[in-house]
Design a protein around this motif. Structure first.
Motif, PDB file in Angstrom:
ATOM      1  N   ILE A  60      28.828 -44.849  14.555  1.00  0.00           N
ATOM      2  CA  ILE A  60      28.570 -44.588  13.290  1.00  0.00           C
ATOM      3  C   ILE A  60      29.533 -45.288  12.306  1.00  0.00           C
ATOM      4  N   ASN A  61      30.683 -45.019  12.918  1.00  0.00           N
ATOM      5  CA  ASN A  61      31.654 -45.581  11.890  1.00  0.00           C
ATOM      6  C   ASN A  61      31.837 -47.224  11.873  1.00  0.00           C
ATOM      7  N   THR A  62      31.613 -47.942  12.931  1.00  0.00           N
ATOM      8  CA  THR A  62      31.492 -49.373  12.973  1.00  0.00           C
ATOM      9  C   THR A  62      30.388 -49.751  12.354  1.00  0.00           C
ATOM     10  N   ASN A  63      29.245 -49.099  12.305  1.00  0.00           N
ATOM     11  CA  ASN A  63      27.882 -49.388  11.983  1.00  0.00           C
ATOM     12  C   ASN A  63      27.192 -48.487  11.132  1.00  0.00           C
ATOM     13  N   PRO A  64      27.761 -48.134   9.779  1.00  0.00           N
ATOM     14  CA  PRO A  64      27.452 -46.895   9.141  1.00  0.00           C
ATOM     15  C   PRO A  64      25.785 -46.706   9.045  1.00  0.00           C
ATOM     16  N   ASP A  65      25.265 -47.754   8.524  1.00  0.00           N
ATOM     17  CA  ASP A  65      23.927 -47.474   7.927  1.00  0.00           C
ATOM     18  C   ASP A  65      22.596 -47.802   8.974  1.00  0.00           C
ATOM     19  N   LEU A  66      23.193 -48.750   9.896  1.00  0.00           N
ATOM     20  CA  LEU A  66      22.274 -48.962  11.087  1.00  0.00           C
ATOM     21  C   LEU A  66      22.182 -48.419  12.488  1.00  0.00           C
ATOM     22  N   TRP A  67      23.207 -47.444  12.405  1.00  0.00           N
ATOM     23  CA  TRP A  67      23.346 -46.858  13.703  1.00  0.00           C
ATOM     24  C   TRP A  67      22.298 -46.270  14.419  1.00  0.00           C
ATOM     25  N   VAL A  68      21.375 -45.951  13.372  1.00  0.00           N
ATOM     26  CA  VAL A  68      20.152 -45.105  14.056  1.00  0.00           C
ATOM     27  C   VAL A  68      19.106 -45.858  14.587  1.00  0.00           C
ATOM     28  N   PHE A  69      19.330 -47.356  14.396  1.00  0.00           N
ATOM     29  CA  PHE A  69      18.587 -48.117  15.257  1.00  0.00           C
ATOM     30  C   PHE A  69      19.043 -48.737  16.447  1.00  0.00           C
ATOM     31  N   GLU A  70      20.105 -48.298  16.744  1.00  0.00           N
ATOM     32  CA  GLU A  70      20.767 -48.548  18.006  1.00  0.00           C
ATOM     33  C   GLU A  70      20.585 -47.684  19.032  1.00  0.00           C
ATOM     34  N   THR A  71      19.399 -47.409  19.276  1.00  0.00           N
ATOM     35  CA  THR A  71      18.934 -46.449  20.431  1.00  0.00           C
ATOM     36  C   THR A  71      19.792 -46.888  21.769  1.00  0.00           C
ATOM     37  N   LEU A  72      19.537 -48.091  22.098  1.00  0.00           N
ATOM     38  CA  LEU A  72      20.111 -48.359  23.482  1.00  0.00           C
ATOM     39  C   LEU A  72      21.363 -48.193  23.724  1.00  0.00           C
ATOM     40  N   ARG A  73      22.246 -48.754  22.716  1.00  0.00           N
ATOM     41  CA  ARG A  73      23.708 -48.434  22.686  1.00  0.00           C
ATOM     42  C   ARG A  73      24.056 -46.910  22.484  1.00  0.00           C
ATOM     43  N   LEU A  74      23.102 -46.181  21.856  1.00  0.00           N
ATOM     44  CA  LEU A  74      23.467 -44.704  21.797  1.00  0.00           C
ATOM     45  C   LEU A  74      23.181 -43.962  23.101  1.00  0.00           C
ATOM     46  N   GLU A  75      22.177 -44.218  23.956  1.00  0.00           N
ATOM     47  CA  GLU A  75      21.671 -43.943  25.233  1.00  0.00           C
ATOM     48  C   GLU A  75      22.931 -44.421  26.175  1.00  0.00           C
ATOM     49  N   GLU A  76      23.335 -45.578  26.091  1.00  0.00           N
ATOM     50  CA  GLU A  76      24.208 -46.034  26.881  1.00  0.00           C
ATOM     51  C   GLU A  76      25.650 -45.093  26.662  1.00  0.00           C
ATOM     52  N   LEU A  77      26.035 -44.839  25.384  1.00  0.00           N
ATOM     53  CA  LEU A  77      27.115 -43.840  25.164  1.00  0.00           C
ATOM     54  C   LEU A  77      27.115 -42.624  25.705  1.00  0.00           C
ATOM     55  N   LEU A  78      25.889 -42.045  25.396  1.00  0.00           N
ATOM     56  CA  LEU A  78      25.388 -40.689  25.916  1.00  0.00           C
ATOM     57  C   LEU A  78      25.679 -40.768  27.623  1.00  0.00           C
ATOM     58  N   ALA A  79      25.361 -41.738  28.159  1.00  0.00           N
ATOM     59  CA  ALA A  79      25.321 -41.476  29.563  1.00  0.00           C
ATOM     60  C   ALA A  79      26.645 -41.799  30.240  1.00  0.00           C
ATOM     61  N   ARG A  80      27.363 -42.470  29.256  1.00  0.00           N
ATOM     62  CA  ARG A  80      28.846 -42.566  29.891  1.00  0.00           C
ATOM     63  C   ARG A  80      29.522 -41.306  30.281  1.00  0.00           C
ATOM     64  N   ARG A  81      29.169 -40.233  29.767  1.00  0.00           N
ATOM     65  CA  ARG A  81      29.810 -39.052  30.113  1.00  0.00           C
ATOM     66  C   ARG A  81      29.338 -38.623  31.420  1.00  0.00           C
ATOM     67  N   SER A  82      28.179 -39.050  31.879  1.00  0.00           N
ATOM     68  CA  SER A  82      27.624 -38.623  33.246  1.00  0.00           C
ATOM     69  C   SER A  82      28.243 -39.157  34.195  1.00  0.00           C
ATOM     70  N   ASP A  83      28.816 -40.288  33.838  1.00  0.00           N
ATOM     71  CA  ASP A  83      29.678 -41.079  34.925  1.00  0.00           C
ATOM     72  C   ASP A  83      31.031 -40.486  35.119  1.00  0.00           C
TER      73      ASP A  83
END
Ligand code: GTP
Length: 502
Positions: A60-83
């Motif tokens: 969010i900090n690096t991409n303040p207004d457009l982060w909501v469109f970065e679905t893939l990137r977000l899902e990747e980040l969320l999946a990282r904890r599973s690893d």
């Protein structure tokens, strides 16, 4: 209390206790396990939400207004904890309008627990991150623990319920045997036994007590002792004090009053009884009740009375004999002294009685003596008494006479009464009597003196031609009377073959 009912009560208490403990043993471990796991999962989802929030926060900090469109990137980040080991989570990111933007794809089985953390952009909340975990493993773990602890609980139930019961059963069996022995002893002994509580209410009667009182234990149980055990004094006929009452009052063994009569309630039959009552104490000495042991002495009493009667009465006429005469005269003298009156002694000897014996036989003589005795009794008051001294000699003891002349009146009545003929076995017999009178205290203050003087007066009457009465006076110890007495004694000795040559 019956051992059977105690047994049941103890069994019920033990069963309840065993159920409670078994339930506690079965339920507490899974509950504790569940509570602990739930708390752990609750804390974990909150911490995970915060960690994931920080990771997403960098995007969010690096991409303040457009982060909501970065679905893939977000899902990747969320999946990282599973690893790194937290696969059993669903991580979701929600935008400002609470719209789902991205989600990790882990599948979880319900029920789920969720933790949330806010997402900030330059200090402004722009979304929410949610972490969910399944509670199913905690539930399964709690169920396994419940299963294991139930097996343990069941064992605890069996042990608690059965082990003490076995010991108790042994104790109750021993107690029941003791009670049985005591019961058999009480049923078999020859004495009557009654037990009461401390309030004198009947608890038990053995068979002999049941027979003597007329009450069964079932009928008498709980009744007042005085209702069941009615006793009187043999002589006064007044109710006697119940020994149990006395023994409970004094807290000691009490012997029953002598001459006690028990009245049986069913048929009012009377029994002479004897014995004692004793308190039943607890180990601390306090009184629990009382036991009374008694026995029927009616037969012994009757035998005693028979012996007493024989000892003090003449067998032919049934009149008091010489021994009882002495007692009666002695009492009459005491009464006369006490009441400042007189007592009279009449000494009677039938006239020419030997002739009857010799002419008609001893049996007719006996019958005549019996009829004479009856007739003599009709000549006196109820308070006076006729005694047979032996042979054809009788005495009359006249109680409490106001003056010496009263004795003469009785003697005169006797002389008159004897004049009437006696009818025996078809014979009409006529007899007379000679009577000597001595009056206490005038003619002697000592019993033997009185008797001797009445005897002397009787001999004097014989000397006066028989068929009369004479008061004693001092001259009667004269030679004439002495000669008559000697003459009589010699005749008797001759009849009894008491003379012999040496
Ligand atoms: N049938 C009978 N005779 C008895 C009994 N006891 C004594 N006798 C007799 O009674 C008689 C008494 O006689 P005594 O009193 O001595 O003389 P008695 O003929 O009465 O003449 P007195 O007394 O002098 O007038 C004797 O013959 C005794 O054997 C008894 O129990 N039955």
């Amino acid at each position: 209390m019956q051992p059977g009912s105690s047994n049941k009560r103890v069994l019920a208490v033990l069963t309840h206790l065993a159920i409670i403990i078994a339930l506690a043993v079965s339920a507490v471990p899974p509950i504790l396990s569940w509570v602990s796991d739930y708390r752990h999962e609750q804390a974990a989802v909150v911490i995970e939400a915060e960690i994931n929030g920080r990771i997403v926060g960098q995007l969010i900090n690096t991409n303040p207004d457009l982060w909501v469109f970065e679905t893939l990137r977000l899902e990747e980040l969320l999946a990282r904890r599973s690893d790194i080991g937290n696969r059993n989570e669903i991580r979701s990111v929600f935008g400002p309008d609470n719209r789902l933007i991205a989600q990790s794809l882990d599948e979880l089985k319900p029920p789920l627990i969720a933790g949330r953390a806010p997402l900030f952009d330059s200090g402004r909340q722009v979304g929410t991150i949610q972490v969910q975990r399944s509670l199913r493993p905690a539930i399964i773990s709690a169920l396994w623990i419940f299963l294991a602890s139930s097996v343990f609980g069941a064992s605890v139930f069996v042990v608690i319920r059965n082990l003490p019961l076995r010991t108790l059963r042994q104790v109750f069996t021993a107690l029941a045997e003791e009670k049985e022995k005591a019961q058999i002893t009480l049923q078999s002994i020859g004495d009557a036994v009654i037990t009461t509580d401390a309030q004198m209410r009947i608890e038990y009667l053995n068979p002999i007590a049941e027979r003597l009182t007329g009450w069964t234990t079932a009928q008498a149980f709980g009744r007042a002792m005085d209702d069941v055990f009615k006793i009187y004094n043999e002589k006064s006929r007044l109710p006697a004090t119940n020994p149990i009452q006395e023994c409970l009052e004094k807290n000691q063994i009490v012997e029953m009053e002598n001459h006690t009569i028990l009245v049986r309630h069913t048929d009012q039959q009377e029994f002479h009884i004897e014995d004692s009552a004793a308190p039943i104490r607890r180990t601390d000495g306090s009184v629990l009740g009382a036991v009374m042991v008694f026995h029927d002495v009616t037969d012994r009493k009757a035998a005693q009375n028979r012996l007493q009667h024989i000892a003090f009465h003449d067998t032919l006429t049934g009149l008091p004999n010489r021994a009882l005469f002495r007692k009666k005269l002695s009492k009459a003298m005491i009464d006369a002294r006490f009441m400042k009156k007189h007592a009279g002694v009449l000494f009677l000897d039938l006239d020419r009685f030997k002739t009857i014996n010799d002419s008609l036989g001893h049996a007719i003589g006996d019958e005549l003596l019996v009829l004479v005795a009856k007739r003599l009794e009709q000549c006196i008051r109820e308070s006076d008494v006729i005694c047979r001294m032996g042979g054809d000699e009788f005495t009359a003891v006249l109680n409490s006479i106001d003056m010496p002349d009263n004795a003469g009146s009785v003697a005169s009545k006797i002389v008159e009464s004897m004049a009437k003929p006696f009818s025996i076995q078809g014979h009409e017999l006529r007899i007379s009597t000679s009577i000597g009178i001595a009056v206490y205290p005038r003619d002697g203050e000592d019993l033997d003196d009185l008797l001797k003087n009445a005897d002397a007066a009787m001999y004097y009457a014989k000397g006066q031609g028989r068929n009369n009465y004479q008061y004693f006076h001092a001259d009667m110890s004269s030679k004439a009377v002495h000669d008559l007495q000697m003459d009589n004694a010699l005749q008797a000795a001759l009849e009894n073959n008491e003379f012999f040559l040496e």
